[in-house]
Design an enzyme around this catalytic site. Structure first.
Site, PDB file in Angstrom:
ATOM      1  N   ASP A   1      -1.033   8.388  -2.016  1.00 20.38           N
ATOM      2  CA  ASP A   1       0.039   8.093  -2.982  1.00 20.38           C
ATOM      3  C   ASP A   1      -0.471   7.326  -4.186  1.00 20.38           C
ATOM      4  OD1 ASP A   1      -0.347   5.679  -1.642  1.00 20.38           O
ATOM      5  OD2 ASP A   1       1.762   5.129  -1.723  1.00 20.38           O
TER       6      ASP A   1
ATOM      7  N   ASP B   1      -1.730   4.405  -4.799  1.00 20.24           N
ATOM      8  CA  ASP B   1      -1.565   2.971  -5.062  1.00 20.24           C
ATOM      9  C   ASP B   1      -2.813   2.190  -4.675  1.00 20.24           C
ATOM     10  OD1 ASP B   1      -1.373   3.066  -2.291  1.00 20.24           O
ATOM     11  OD2 ASP B   1       0.468   1.877  -2.161  1.00 20.24           O
TER      12      ASP B   1
ATOM     13  N   ASP C   1      -5.975   7.133  -2.910  1.00 18.16           N
ATOM     14  CA  ASP C   1      -5.423   7.552  -1.627  1.00 18.16           C
ATOM     15  C   ASP C   1      -4.247   8.491  -1.863  1.00 18.16           C
ATOM     16  OD1 ASP C   1      -3.533   5.714  -2.484  1.00 18.16           O
ATOM     17  OD2 ASP C   1      -3.254   4.799  -0.524  1.00 18.16           O
TER      18      ASP C   1
ATOM     19  N   SER D   1       1.261   7.420   2.427  1.00 15.94           N
ATOM     20  CA  SER D   1       0.060   6.800   1.857  1.00 15.94           C
ATOM     21  C   SER D   1      -1.213   7.472   2.363  1.00 15.94           C
ATOM     22  CB  SER D   1       0.076   5.300   2.158  1.00 15.94           C
ATOM     23  OG  SER D   1      -0.935   4.624   1.465  1.00 15.94           O
TER      24      SER D   1
END
EC number: 5.4.2.10
Length: 447
Positions: free
Chosen positions: A245, A247, A243, A102
């Site tokens: 990833d 999400d 960010d 992340s």
């Protein structure tokens, strides 16, 4: 019971550190694959990743584990976490995997799993996978023609782009909008700019040149200064910072200011209420969301259901109580009509729809309420459990009494470090400073 491998969001750690190694990844693939091998069809698992160099290593190790127990592997390449969740369902996979840490720096990595329905695994299933990892797994091996195969899905990014585009109302396109999108040199570096451009926007992309080491480095939602500067430089209508990833999303207005996640949720709640899309009579947010949001929603006849900090708790409450909008101040926005997890691009598209419909600056659209003064202090301690101390408990009770019904004091331990987070809010900023200081002092006396 403490878990050995899984944390609050999958398995995470430094790549090739004490925990996250290729050996563990292969064992995880074997154990998770065993749990999801079912029926008499060829079982399949989809694997996506962000742009960290260590993703290649973990991807190969996981694939070895999955194929060893008889699962066919479909590599998706760099792909947002919510895209993996969607593609797990769309491709009728038996399991989905995202390799990402992340918003963490590139040295870290992680492994997240999705069930066939696109939701994350339960604690019970994760515990069962942990149990299998520490057993003799030679008994789990497939043989002969039962051994799995690996494929690369070249159409995965196109599938996700089309899916994301369909979440925008059909009567709206983004023509005439100048949009800066910061992809954090991460998983959405290809799909986010393409989706926005195909919807008609003029797109200026930054953080779209990953090299394996620069994910989240001075770009993305954890460093909004980069997109803010670019918005002002090119006079864009809006900035979108994802960010690593994708999400999570942070919005920047046309003046270069960061839009608070609570204001973002307020806009979506009002918009969906007007479009008769809002379900549950309100939204779900965490205990950290500002009182101003709660009051704003109350003025619309809506409720704010609060949860513990963490998007998994937001989603759990949404599912259990029938809400379709939820999120966190940090930018994890969950719109369950479209997704089973936070999706930064899809959430941003809902805001862009409002921008097109109202034809007003984003700074006006996203100023729905005045924030109630809020103060957060992180109090570090050496050992023990300060929140169990009677003097600390009394200080917290006294603080809430001083704030009364018009204010809140939230005291909670960090899940990742020896820190107690003390948050207070009320209309009187001086009072907030006072009560937070009193609780902080009580903790420091025994810390």
């Amino acid at each position: 019971m403490a878990r050995k491998y899984f944390g609050t969001d999958g398995i995470r750690g430094m790549a090739n550190g004490e925990k996250l190694t290729p050996e563990l990844a292969m064992k995880v693939g074997m154990a998770a694959g065993t749990k999801f091998v079912r029926g008499d069809h060829r079982n399949r698992v989809v694997i996506g990743k962000d742009t960290r160099r260590s993703g290649y290593m973990l991807e190969s190790a996981l694939a070895a584990g999955f194929t060893a127990v008889g699962m066919d592997v479909y590599f998706l390449g760099p792909m947002p976490t919510p895209a993996v969740a969607m593609l797990t369902r769309s491709l009728r996979a038996d399991l989905g995997v995202m390799i990402s840490a992340s918003h963490n720096p590139y040295e870290d990595n992680g492994i997240k799993f999705f069930r066939p329905d696109g939701y994350k695994l339960s604690d019970e299933i994760e515990a069962e996978i942990e149990r299998l990892i520490d057993t003799d797994m030679t008994k789990l091996l497939a043989h002969g023609m039962q051994i799995g195969r690996a494929h690369r899905d070249e159409a995965a990014s196109t599938r996700y782009i089309e899916y994301a585009k369909r979440t925008l109302p059909r009567s709206i396109d983004l023509s005439g909008l100048r949009v800066v999108v910061d992809c954090a040199n991460g998983a959405a570096y290809k799909v986010a700019p393409v989706a926005l451009w195909e919807l008609g926007a003029e797109v200026i992309a930054i953080g779209d040149e990953p090299n394996g080491y620069n994910i989240n480095h001075k770009v993305g939602s954890t460093a909004p200064e980069a997109v803010s500067a670019k918005v002002k430089e090119v006079r864009a209508d809006i900035g979108i910072a994802l960010d690593g990833d994708a999400d999570r999303v942070i919005i920047i207005d046309e003046k270069g200011n960061v839009v608070d996640g609570d204001q973002f949720m307020a806009v979506i709640a009002h918009s969906w209420l007007e479009r008769e899309m809002l379900v549950g009579g309100g939204i779900v947010a965490t205990i950290m969301s500002n009182l101003g949001l709660e009051r704003y929603l109350g003025g619309l006849g809506l409720t704010l259901e609060r949860t513990q900090v963490g998007d998994r708790y937001v989603l759990e409450t949404m599912r259990n109580k029938g809400f379709n909008v939820g999120g966190e101040q940090s930018g994890h926005i969950i719109l369950s009509d479209f997704t089973t997890t936070g999706d930064g691009l899809v959430a941003a598209l809902q805001l862009l729809a409002v921008l097109k419909q109202q034809n007003r600056p984003i700074s006006e659209i996203c100023h729905r309420f005045e924030r109630v003064p809020q103060l957060l202090r992180n109090v570090r301690f050496k050992s023990g459990k300060p929140l169990d101390d009677k003097h600390v408990k009394q200080a917290i009770a006294d603080a809430q009494s001083m704030l009364g019904a018009a204010g809140r004091i939230v005291v909670r331990p960090s899940g990742t470090e020896p820190v107690i987070r003390v948050m207070g809010e009320a209309d009187d900023a001086a009072l907030v400073e006072n009560v937070v200081g009193q609780v902080e002092a009580a903790i420091l006396k025994i810390a």
